[in-house]
Design an enzyme around this catalytic site. Structure first.
Site, PDB file in Angstrom:
ATOM      1  N   ILE A   1      68.961 -39.757  51.626  1.00  0.00           N
ATOM      2  CA  ILE A   1      68.741 -40.839  52.587  1.00  0.00           C
ATOM      3  C   ILE A   1      69.651 -40.726  53.806  1.00  0.00           C
ATOM      4  CG2 ILE A   1      70.295 -42.364  51.283  1.00  0.00           C
ATOM      5  CD1 ILE A   1      68.531 -44.714  52.139  1.00  0.00           C
TER       6      ILE A   1
ATOM      7  N   ALA B   1      67.309 -42.654  42.558  1.00  0.00           N
ATOM      8  CA  ALA B   1      67.797 -44.038  42.595  1.00  0.00           C
ATOM      9  C   ALA B   1      66.672 -44.989  42.214  1.00  0.00           C
ATOM     10  CB  ALA B   1      68.328 -44.366  43.985  1.00  0.00           C
TER      11      ALA B   1
ATOM     12  N   ARG C   1      79.756 -52.862  36.968  1.00  0.00           N
ATOM     13  CA  ARG C   1      79.520 -51.673  36.145  1.00  0.00           C
ATOM     14  C   ARG C   1      80.759 -51.197  35.399  1.00  0.00           C
ATOM     15  NH1 ARG C   1      75.681 -48.133  40.244  1.00  0.00           N
ATOM     16  NH2 ARG C   1      73.766 -49.368  39.937  1.00  0.00           N
TER      17      ARG C   1
END
Length: 644
Positions: A96, A127, A369
């Protein structure tokens, strides 16, 4: 003040001092060559941004010869001279960040997009979750900023966080205008998902294949653009740099065509490094096979400043193949189970179907996370189990299948119906929060070299990345790097004699196929050994003794491997895919270990049992300054820097 320099061995060396304005505060060196930033009262970004600006303020083009035939202005088409290509802009990576940047700068000159494999084979393509941005009226930029800073364990650069959270929505609108298709709700507005660490729904997504959709839209536009030339299966080897006093200047990059074994020299006025992460320093990673830390290692060898490499994010929920009814054959990369499954109500259980996350954090499955990964790791170690279970089967079947079609199909392929059964999951290496130190426009301390995406350390993520902030950061910084790159091109020139400044790397054809195959086999064995060391000693939970043991064993293994290569006819200027990947993996592993040894606290993704608490005085970025010492083949450029 002297700069701290980290070599491959992690030892401290000193070179010519760099002087700062007195208002910047006083920097200090910690053990193992890591410089940990500034005094507490000075913002994280203030010193870094000023450092990059000061370092770049007196740009002067290197003068080696006076009779050059130089090319000023932009190059109207791809120019070539034998195995040399000349471009205004060289972009390393086709994810990206690289593609978005290429599409913008292509309006102002010729662009080479250099990609290691097929153009779509990037972390972006894998992703799942989405791109976070504020679109809901109930949400705010301040809320997104707060969530990012909390997830980053307060190590984030607040200025960078504000820039990214503010500019993000417009960058997503640009993607939509280019043809990217995201999910919409019944009201016609973008459907916004919620993920761990987010206080609001703000995840723009395309089912559970967001990256694939973004990659599709960008590649489609890139292939149509007459000024962009895509070089697939071209593996970047080393930057082409010169030194003018204390300034390092980038003039392009050498790359090897992995299909023909031809080495191509790309001479460019500006280079953007957008090569992704280094997940394959570990045995299990959600990253594609191309993610071997090439960009970080190349930049380190080219004397770019590296930062925060101790913060390796392990995604809490990769698919645990051994828990599937029909176990698949070995994968090159782990299959990701997106954060959005937990955001949509997924619950984590141990194998006795006991929910455990509320015992570790009041946010339970919606904790960031790092918290969830450590909690799972603790459960596995205490119970002697190899995976836990993520259950979304209590949600309506139609909703599950519409939101997670890719995950549902992959699990069903191996005999598991996620609408009726829990998903076996286990943490896997996922994202590097550290990387090449970058300012607010993607600039580095190497003139002419910009960075964006996972390979960069902008300060956005701090000690732990908030879910779905990675694609966002890549979009914002790819766009912010455009104008300074154009300005640089407009005052720079291409010299057609430049190609001869550096010796050319060569493919190892002279050693013969039999010997080469032996070298490749041994290199693959060494790669597995390195990955095993990193997982066992530099994983989710660390200790000083284990990190020290890892550092020692990695350096021994690197020496053993290099000795084997040179005993079998390898020369320092030889290049090949497996060998160059291996040296990059060694470099990145050393950077991670050295950084981890220097942080005497537990913060975010770096948790050590010897320093189990957050220490406010150590809320500083870790900085690895470049080394002048070339202690191993892996730590030096294949060609020496040209001194002006």
């Amino acid at each position: 003040m002297a700069t701290g320099i980290a070599s491959g061995s992690g030892q401290l060396h000193l070179r010519k001092p760099v002087y700062w304005r007195s208002s910047y505060g006083k920097a200090h060196c910690h053990s193992n060559a890591i410089l940990n930033g500034m005094q507490n009262q000075i913002p994280w970004s203030y010193w870094v941004s000023k450092f990059l600006r000061v370092h770049r303020s007196n740009y002067s083009q290197c003068q080696v010869k006076t009779n050059w035939k130089s090319h000023t202005g932009t190059i109207n088409s791809c120019q070539r001279d034998g195995s040399t290509r000349y471009f205004d802009f060289a972009v390393i990576g086709s994810g990206i960040a690289g593609l978005r940047y290429a599409l913008e700068v292509a309006k102002h000159g010729t662009v080479a997009v250099i990609t290691k494999a097929e153009p779509h084979e990037s972390n972006t393509n894998y992703a799942q979750g989405g791109v976070s941005a504020v679109f809901c009226p109930m949400d705010s930029v301040e809320s997104h900023m707060q969530d990012t800073i909390v997830a980053g364990a307060y190590l984030c650069d607040e200025e960078t966080v504000r820039v990214v959270c503010t500019e993000g929505p417009e960058r997503i609108r640009e993607l939509i205008a280019m043809g990217a298709s995201f999910d919409h709700g019944e009201d016609g507005n973008l459907h916004l998902a919620r993920e761990g660490g987010h206080s609001h729904r703000r995840i723009v997504h395309a089912a559970d294949m967001t990256g694939r959709e973004i990659e599709r839209a960008l590649l489609e536009a890139v292939f149509k653009h007459p000024n962009i030339h895509v070089f697939q299966h071209h593996f970047a080897i080393d930057f082409l740099t010169t030194q003018d006093g204390s300034d390092i200047i980038c003039h392009g990059v050498d790359a090897i065509n992995t299909e023909t074994q031809e080495v191509i020299r790309f001479i460019s006025k500006v280079t953007l490094l957008a090569s992704g992460g280094a997940g394959h320093i570990y045995p299990s990673t959600t990253n594609p096979p191309v993610a071997t830390g090439d960009g970080m290692a190349m930049a380190h060898r080219a004397q770019a400043v590296i930062s925060n490499m101790e913060f390796v994010q392990f995604h809490p929920t990769a698919l645990a193949d051994e828990g599937l009814p029909n176990r698949p054959s070995a994968r090159e990369n782990a299959f990701l189970i997106t954060e959005a499954v937990r955001g949509d109500g997924g619950i984590l259980y141990n194998l006795d179907m006991e929910r455990f996350m509320p015992m570790y954090d009041k946010r339970a499955e919606l904790a960031p996370r790092d918290v969830v990964a450590r909690s799972i790791d603790d459960q596995l170690k205490k119970r002697g189990e190899k995976y836990v279970l993520l259950d979304i089967s209590h949600k309506p079947r139609e909703k599950v299948l519409s939101h997670f079609p890719n995950i549902a199909a992959e699990c069903l392929r191996h005999g598991l119906d996620i609408t009726q059964q829990p998903i076996p999951v286990v943490p896997a290496a996922h994202y590097m929060c550290g990387g090449v130190r970058a300012g607010l426009e993607g600039e580095t301390n190497v003139q002419g070299l910009y960075v964006a995406g996972e390979v960069a350390c902008t300060g956005l993520h701090g000690a732990n990345r908030l879910a779905s902030n990675s694609l966002l950061e890549a979009l914002v910084f790819a766009r912010r790097a455009v104008q300074p790159s154009i300005d640089h091109v407009n005052v720079s020139r291409i010299d057609h004699c430049a190609s001869s400044w550096w010796p050319r790397p060569v493919a190892p054809v002279v050693i013969g196929d039999t010997v080469l195959n032996k070298v490749i086999r041994r290199t693959r064995e060494v790669r597995k050994e390195l990955q095993s060391i990193m997982w066992e000693y530099v994983g989710i939970v660390r200790s000083t003794s284990r990190l020290t043991a890892a550092e020692k064993r990695i350096n021994e293994l690197e020496l053993e491997w290099e000795t084997y290569l040179f005993q079998h006819g390898w020369e320092p200027t030889m290049v090949g895919l497996e060998a160059c990947e291996m040296r990059n993996l060694f470099c990145c592993a050393n950077l991670v270990v050295s950084s981890a040894l220097s942080r005497h606290e537990s913060r975010g993704l770096h948790y050590t049992i010897d320093f189990p608490h957050v220490v406010e005085s150590k809320r500083l970025p870790t900085i690895i300054f470049p080394s002048q010492r070339n202690s191993s083949w892996s730590s030096r450029q294949l060609h020496r820097q040209q001194i002006c």
